[in-house]
Design an enzyme around this catalytic site. Sequence first.
Site, mmCIF file in Angstrom:
data_model
loop_
_atom_site.group_PDB
_atom_site.id
_atom_site.type_symbol
_atom_site.label_atom_id
_atom_site.label_comp_id
_atom_site.label_asym_id
_atom_site.label_seq_id
_atom_site.Cartn_x
_atom_site.Cartn_y
_atom_site.Cartn_z
ATOM 1 N N THR A 11 -2.940 37.936 3.012
ATOM 2 C CA THR A 11 -2.010 38.433 4.028
ATOM 3 C C THR A 11 -2.462 39.822 4.501
ATOM 4 O OG1 THR A 11 -0.460 39.564 2.533
ATOM 5 C CG2 THR A 11 -0.164 37.188 2.846
ATOM 6 N N SER A 14 -5.472 41.171 9.439
ATOM 7 C CA SER A 14 -5.924 41.468 10.797
ATOM 8 C C SER A 14 -6.469 42.876 10.972
ATOM 9 C CB SER A 14 -4.767 41.250 11.788
ATOM 10 O OG SER A 14 -3.705 42.145 11.507
ATOM 11 N N GLY A 16 -7.432 46.981 8.682
ATOM 12 C CA GLY A 16 -7.419 47.782 7.469
ATOM 13 C C GLY A 16 -8.113 47.136 6.289
ATOM 14 N N ILE A 17 -7.509 47.283 5.115
ATOM 15 C CA ILE A 17 -8.086 46.732 3.896
ATOM 16 C C ILE A 17 -8.248 45.218 4.023
ATOM 17 C CG2 ILE A 17 -7.764 46.418 1.411
ATOM 18 C CD1 ILE A 17 -6.089 48.979 1.413
ATOM 19 N N TYR A 156 9.054 53.390 0.884
ATOM 20 C CA TYR A 156 7.790 52.745 0.527
ATOM 21 C C TYR A 156 7.625 52.652 -0.991
ATOM 22 C CZ TYR A 156 2.704 52.133 0.197
ATOM 23 O OH TYR A 156 1.442 51.675 -0.113
#
Length: 270
Positions: A11, A14, A16-17, A156
């Site tokens: 997941t 699309s 970044g990591i 977060y």
Amino acid sequence: MSVAGKHIVLTGASSGIGESAALRLAELGARLCLVARREPELLRVRDAVLEAGGEADIYPADLSDQEAVGALAQRLLDEQPRIDVLINNAGRSIRRPVAESLDRFHDYTRTMQLNYFAPVQLTLALLPRFYAQGAGHIINVSSMAALIPTPRFSAYTGSKCALDGFSRTLAAEHVGRGIAVTTINYPLVKTPMTAPTRIYRYLPQMDRRKAAEWMVEAIARRPVRMTTYTGRTWGTATAALPGPTVRATGRIFRTVGEALRRRAERDSQA
């Protein structure tokens, strides 16, 4: 254990990591199911995987919507004859002090949905497949913020602490059943998610390609946790001496934060 030939659900694929991990895992011979909200970006990553000689299917899905997560899980189970690894990498970060969040309860609910409830929902849906196979691996992407006191990131950090707790329980319950659970507590990683925060440019940030290599290592070794030396040390200190550690951390963050803010202001005026 080799990465080659493994069927991996990833997941947040699309950017970044996730994007870097998709390309690296494809190079090593993994078969990928790429999940993210933005279909055009997923198509771009898939094309890059195919150009590198890899294999990938795309699954556009908004993981902030519980019904969409359920539909995604059903599609994966219907269309994929085998799933070896689930990497719960998608996430959001909100940087705001609690004192400025008093009328923003929605920050907490939307962060929990993407960072905690979506990974749990996907995990619960795919576990029966792992039971039937007699093997499986769940990798939950977390943060060093779950190990140490981290001012300004209460929404977060709360979501990542919840994910850490779920991961530990899940790992303990599946000892000896062929199903591994790994939590990756990353330090600050240079990604599009960190770019809007101006002061981050003055802090050390892990390269996202190195972050992708951590995922490769997690699949190969199946450890219970991966983090930095600082994360392990600071986390141990917080658990052993919470009072002094929390007070010291608060002072450090305040002092360093003010210094970085002044530096950013000077640079913007230059």
